[in-house]
Scaffold this motif. Sequence first.
Motif, short mmCIF file in Angstrom:
data_model
loop_
_atom_site.label_atom_id
_atom_site.label_comp_id
_atom_site.label_asym_id
_atom_site.label_seq_id
_atom_site.Cartn_x
_atom_site.Cartn_y
_atom_site.Cartn_z
N THR A 29 0.83 -1.21 0.00
CA THR A 29 0.00 0.00 0.00
C THR A 29 0.86 1.25 0.00
N PHE A 30 1.91 1.24 0.81
CA PHE A 30 2.79 2.41 0.90
C PHE A 30 3.47 2.69 -0.44
N ILE A 31 4.00 1.64 -1.07
CA ILE A 31 4.67 1.81 -2.36
C ILE A 31 3.70 2.33 -3.41
N HIS A 32 2.50 1.76 -3.45
CA HIS A 32 1.49 2.17 -4.44
C HIS A 32 1.13 3.64 -4.27
N ASP A 33 0.84 4.04 -3.04
CA ASP A 33 0.46 5.44 -2.78
C ASP A 33 1.63 6.38 -3.04
N LEU A 34 2.83 5.94 -2.72
CA LEU A 34 4.00 6.77 -2.95
C LEU A 34 4.23 6.99 -4.45
N GLN A 35 4.09 5.94 -5.24
CA GLN A 35 4.30 6.07 -6.68
C GLN A 35 3.25 6.99 -7.31
N LEU A 36 2.00 6.90 -6.87
CA LEU A 36 0.96 7.81 -7.38
C LEU A 36 1.26 9.25 -7.00
N THR A 37 1.72 9.45 -5.77
CA THR A 37 2.06 10.79 -5.30
C THR A 37 3.23 11.36 -6.09
N LEU A 38 4.21 10.52 -6.40
CA LEU A 38 5.37 10.99 -7.16
C LEU A 38 5.01 11.36 -8.59
N GLU A 39 4.03 10.66 -9.18
CA GLU A 39 3.61 11.03 -10.53
C GLU A 39 2.98 12.42 -10.54
N VAL A 40 2.16 12.70 -9.53
CA VAL A 40 1.58 14.04 -9.40
C VAL A 40 2.70 15.06 -9.16
N TYR A 41 3.66 14.67 -8.33
CA TYR A 41 4.81 15.53 -8.01
C TYR A 41 5.59 15.90 -9.26
N LYS A 42 5.92 14.91 -10.08
CA LYS A 42 6.70 15.16 -11.30
C LYS A 42 5.93 16.06 -12.27
N THR A 43 4.65 15.74 -12.46
CA THR A 43 3.84 16.53 -13.39
C THR A 43 3.73 17.98 -12.95
N ALA A 44 3.49 18.19 -11.66
CA ALA A 44 3.33 19.55 -11.15
C ALA A 44 4.64 20.33 -11.21
N ILE A 45 5.75 19.67 -10.85
CA ILE A 45 7.05 20.34 -10.87
C ILE A 45 7.40 20.76 -12.29
N ILE A 46 7.19 19.86 -13.24
CA ILE A 46 7.52 20.16 -14.64
C ILE A 46 6.65 21.31 -15.16
N ALA A 47 5.34 21.22 -14.90
CA ALA A 47 4.43 22.26 -15.38
C ALA A 47 4.76 23.62 -14.77
N GLY A 48 4.99 23.62 -13.45
CA GLY A 48 5.32 24.87 -12.79
C GLY A 48 6.66 25.43 -13.21
N SER A 49 7.64 24.56 -13.41
CA SER A 49 8.98 25.00 -13.79
C SER A 49 9.00 25.59 -15.19
N LEU A 50 8.13 25.11 -16.08
CA LEU A 50 8.10 25.64 -17.44
C LEU A 50 7.58 27.07 -17.49
N LEU A 51 6.83 27.47 -16.45
CA LEU A 51 6.35 28.85 -16.39
C LEU A 51 7.37 29.79 -15.76
N LEU A 52 8.25 29.24 -14.96
CA LEU A 52 9.21 30.08 -14.24
C LEU A 52 10.11 30.91 -15.14
N PRO A 53 10.64 30.37 -16.26
CA PRO A 53 11.48 31.20 -17.12
C PRO A 53 10.79 32.48 -17.58
N PHE A 54 9.48 32.37 -17.94
CA PHE A 54 8.75 33.56 -18.37
C PHE A 54 8.62 34.55 -17.21
N SER A 55 8.35 34.03 -16.01
CA SER A 55 8.23 34.90 -14.85
C SER A 55 9.53 35.65 -14.58
N LEU A 56 10.64 34.93 -14.67
CA LEU A 56 11.94 35.55 -14.40
C LEU A 56 12.31 36.57 -15.47
#
Length: 207
Positions: free
Chosen positions: A110-137
Motif C-alpha cells: 500500500t505504501f509503495i502504491h500510494d508513494l508512486q501515485l504521489t510521485l507522478e503528481v509531483y513530477k507533473t506539477a514540478i515540470i508544469a510549474g517550472s516551465l512557467l518560471l522562465p517567463f516569470s523571471l
Amino acid sequence: MNFDNIKDKMDAEPMDNIQVPQRMEGIGSRKMPIQKVRKTMRGEIITQLICIAVFFAVPSFVEMYRLPKSLYYMLMFITSLITLGYLIKMSWFLNKTSNLSAGSKETVVTFIHDLQLTLEVYKTAIIAGSLLLPFSLIIFLLGIEHVDESIFTKFILLDMSPLMLLIGAVGYIVLAVLIYFGTVAWSNSLYGVHIKKLEETLKELEI
C-alpha cells in the motif's frame, strides 16, 4: 503426564541455537525507508511554501513597471496553484501513512502504491510549474525600472527578428527537456532509493 520431567528436559536443553526469524529482525529496518520518505516530504513541503512566499515578496523590494509587475504576479499565481496542488497531495499521503508500521506485506504494498501515485503528481506539477518560471523571471528582469520599458514591450509582442525567435524557441525546448530529466533525476534521488529498499522488503516477506 509428568510435568516436572518435561520442565527438567526443557531447562536442560541449550538455548544458544535458537534463532530469531529474519522476518522479525527486519521489521525495524523496514520502517526506516518509510520514515525517511515522510521526513523528506515534510521538508519539501516547507521548502516549497517558503519559495512561494519569497517569489511573491520579491517585487515589493524592487521598482517595476506596472504591466510587467502585473504579469509577473499572474504567472506566479498560476505556478503557485500548480505547486499547491501537489503539496496537498503530499500532505494527504503523509496523513494516510502516519500510522503505518511496515510489519506486513499489505502495509508495504500500500505504501509503495500510494508513494508512486504521489510521485507522478509531483513530477507533473514540478515540470508544469517550472516551465512557467522562465517567463516569470524574464518578465521580472525586463520589468525593472532601470531597464528600458521598450525592451519588455518587444518581448511581449515578439517584436524581434526570425532568427531571435528561432533561438528563443530552441532555447526554451532545450530548457524544457532539461527540466524534465532534472525533475526525474531529483525525484529518483529523493525517493527512488527508498522505493527499491521497500521492494526488496516485499521479496523478503514472500520468503
